[in-house]
Design an enzyme around this catalytic site. Structure first.
Site, short mmCIF file in Angstrom:
data_model
loop_
_atom_site.label_atom_id
_atom_site.label_comp_id
_atom_site.label_asym_id
_atom_site.label_seq_id
_atom_site.Cartn_x
_atom_site.Cartn_y
_atom_site.Cartn_z
N ASP A 27 -14.64 -12.23 -20.84
CA ASP A 27 -13.51 -11.30 -20.89
C ASP A 27 -13.56 -10.40 -22.12
O ASP A 27 -13.90 -10.85 -23.22
CB ASP A 27 -12.19 -12.08 -20.91
N HIS A 68 -10.83 -7.61 -22.30
CA HIS A 68 -9.38 -7.37 -22.40
C HIS A 68 -9.00 -6.25 -23.37
O HIS A 68 -8.14 -6.43 -24.24
CB HIS A 68 -8.65 -8.66 -22.75
N ASP A 74 -12.63 -8.59 -16.31
CA ASP A 74 -11.48 -8.51 -17.21
C ASP A 74 -11.78 -7.61 -18.40
O ASP A 74 -11.77 -8.03 -19.57
CB ASP A 74 -11.05 -9.90 -17.68
N ASN A 118 -10.06 -10.78 -12.37
CA ASN A 118 -8.75 -10.77 -11.71
C ASN A 118 -7.85 -9.65 -12.23
O ASN A 118 -6.90 -9.25 -11.54
CB ASN A 118 -8.06 -12.13 -11.88
N HIS A 119 -8.13 -9.11 -13.42
CA HIS A 119 -7.29 -8.03 -13.95
C HIS A 119 -7.72 -6.65 -13.45
O HIS A 119 -7.00 -5.67 -13.69
CB HIS A 119 -7.31 -8.05 -15.48
N HIS A 134 -16.31 -14.52 -12.00
CA HIS A 134 -15.24 -14.48 -12.99
C HIS A 134 -14.44 -15.78 -13.03
O HIS A 134 -14.23 -16.35 -14.11
CB HIS A 134 -14.29 -13.31 -12.71
N HIS A 144 -12.74 -16.07 -17.55
CA HIS A 144 -11.37 -16.27 -17.05
C HIS A 144 -10.47 -17.10 -17.94
O HIS A 144 -9.25 -17.00 -17.84
CB HIS A 144 -11.45 -16.89 -15.65
#
Length: 584
Positions: A164, A166, A192, A224-225, A273, A355
């Site tokens: 990730d 982010h 992500d 998932n984002h 992910h 994740h």
């Protein structure tokens, strides 16, 4: 030696009466002059005389500049006031962001037509932006490339696997320092890229520009984002609208729909992910998925992005392969047995996923009994996640059948107020405190009887008068309570900002302000009221609510979704029954 005033007057050819008149004018003018103008005083003193006389003249003029009479009486202490220029920046050590946006001609190489990622990198580090047309071109050209790739891509070693990101752009720059230049290093990102951090669009534009430049050595999977549901709920949509436009956001969503869901690395490792699904038994099940859509709330596509290993992975209390994921509010927890079963059926060595934030940046799970290799590996590449986790980040380098984990710490980054708040909104508690304080003071001047006075001469009954007084008291109490709220907001602004930064909508927990400093402190301490947020575990506990799938607007699922949900539940039940029969 003559007095300073006399010394100053002796250098003038004016008459005594003229000197007295000038002295009176100076006294009158200096009534309102309290500034210590040393430069003017020194100039006047020099003109008044030279040598010791000049120094005396300077002293005398300074004294007059302070409102003195020019006599030999003791000098008064000067009043010093600091002045701030309104034409220059107060903190000039912080570089001002570039005001000019880069055009397509600046961003794209005229010869190759590809983005100049080094130019973008330096510009984004300085907090610069590019024109909307350039941003759209990068996103759309990247989406065109992603659309041509398979749902599960094949990658050969050597390769560096990253978790990730982010929106932590400055840590992404550190990642490339640790992992190697994209020009000479093959990369696989597990999704992500956006949300939570405040530089998500910079991460997307930079990674997409690298994808266009190095399409065969840089690979991007979906997290998932990377969907409309989460980016609307968290920060990415708001960031796009503030920095660019909703058109750029929509282009990003279309590009996210093109991202592959999994990668088969060296024919040995499944990279994804989230993790496994009860509806995915073979690798071919992944290849057959239709990925060009918004991820559903359940089903195999959802599971690849959302599922997690059990907390007691490898030490389970039962033999179930899959259980409902109560932490995420969707998808499943998968067990060590489910993981080993999938690896054995597909002749794989391990599953590499992201994740979940990890204190060390990675986690190696229990080894497979057949291969002796960790059955599952989690990698997380966002150091000091949300600026509160204080975790390390890591990347995984796989080469010549050797796996090497490289860790790194966070890098400094520019500060943004939570949820891209502007300074005027941020200052409202300071203004509100003063306004309510004034209102409370005005109301407290009058007694209850004075507040009861009306023009009407009709007397009120005792019950009506008592009720009226109680209403007035309640209003004063309400205003006083509001004043306390604003006071807490002002005095504990840093704590409030930190707490808002941990909530996706920027809303504080109910009662966090009205209870005063202690309730705010308890809210900051999360689930451990005796400690501050200083450990990874406590930060993760406080942030757990934000790891769940947000509630959907269309809470009632469609018939097709109901059928898919039933199918998922049936698949999980079948997998668990199969596990029980194997163990039996």
């Amino acid at each position: 030696m003559s007095s300073p005033a006399a010394q100053s007057n002796s250098s003038s050819s004016q008459s005594q009466s003229a000197a007295q008149q000038q002295q009176q004018q100076n006294q009158k003018a200096n009534v309102n002059n309290t500034h210590d103008n040393k430069n003017a005083a020194a100039t006047t003193g020099t003109a008044a005389g030279s040598g010791s006389g000049g120094a005396a003249g300077s002293a005398g003029t300074q004294q007059q500049g302070q409102g003195g009479t020019g006599t030999s009486s003791g000098p008064s202490s000067p009043t010093k006031r600091s002045t701030i220029s309104t034409k220059e920046r107060v903190i000039d050590s912080v570089a001002f962001p570039p005001s000019r946006k880069l055009t397509c001609a600046d961003v794209f190489d005229a010869r190759t037509g590809k983005p100049q990622h080094d130019v973008l990198k330096q510009h984004f580090i300085l907090e610069g932006r590019i024109e909307e047309s350039a941003a759209l071109r990068i996103i759309q050209e990247g989406a065109t490339l992603l659309r041509t790739e398979k749902t599960m891509i094949d990658i050969e070693a050597p390769v560096t696997v990253c978790g990730d990101i982010h929106g932590q752009f400055y840590d992404l720059m550190k990642l490339f320092e640790i992992g190697g230049s994209p020009a000479t290093t093959k990369y696989l990102f597990l999704g992500d890229y956006v949300d939570r951090g405040y530089f998500s669009i910079e991460c997307v534009l930079y990674l997409w520009s690298l994808k266009i430049t190095y399409p065969q050595t840089l690979f991007l999977l979906r997290g998932n984002h990377e969907c409309r549901h989460l980016t609307e709920y968290f920060t990415f949509k708001q960031e796009c609208k503030i920095k660019y436009s909703e058109r750029v956001y929509d282009a990003c969503m279309d590009a996210f729909d093109c991202l592959p869901l999994a990668a088969l690395m060296n024919q040995q490792f499944l990279c994804v992910h989230g993790g496994l699904s009860p509806e995915i038994h073979e690798l071919e099940d992944i290849r057959r998925l239709d990925r060009f859509k918004e991820p559903p709330a359940f089903g195999p596509m959802c599971d690849l992005l959302w599922s997690d290993p059990l907390e007691d992975f490898g030490n389970e209390k039962n033999s179930d392969f899959y259980t409902h994921n109560s932490v995420r509010g969707c998808s499943y927890f998968y067990s060590y047995a489910a993981c080993c079963d999938f690896l054995q059926n597909n002749n794989l060595l391990s599953i590499i996923r992201a994740h979940e934030a990890q204190d060390a940046g990675y986690r190696m799970y229990r080894k497979s009994q057949t291969t002796g290799f960790p059955s599952l590996i989690t990698i997380f590449s966002a150091p000091n996640y949300l600026d509160v986790y204080n975790n390390k980040a890591a990347v995984l380098k796989y080469e010549n059948n050797v796996m090497n984990i490289r860790q790194f710490n966070c890098s400094p980054h520019p500060y943004w107020l939570p949820n891209f708040m502007d300074v005027f909104t941020w200052s409202l508690p300071f203004v509100g405190e003063k306004v309510t304080e004034m209102l409370v003071n005005v109301l407290n001047i009058c007694s209850d009887d004075e507040l009861m006075t009306e023009e009407s001469e009709e007397p009120l009954s005792d019950d009506e008068a008592a009720l009226r007084k109680e209403v007035i008291r309640n209003k004063i109490r309400a205003i006083g309570k509001m004043a306390r709220v604003f006071s807490v907001l002002r005095e504990e602004s840093e704590s409030v900002l930190q707490l808002k930064g941990l909530t996706p909508t920027g809303a504080l927990p109910l009662g966090a302000l009205s209870g005063g400093k202690q309730s705010l402190k308890n809210a900051m301490q999360g689930f451990s009221p005796n400690h501050k947020i200083t450990s990874f575990a406590e930060a993760k506990g406080l942030d757990a609510v934000n790891e769940r799938m947000p509630p959907r607007r269309d809470a009632t699922p469609s018939p097709a979704e109901e059928g898919q949900k039933s199918l998922s539940a049936a698949a999980a039940a079948a997998a668990n029954a199969n596990a029980n029969s194997i163990n039996g």
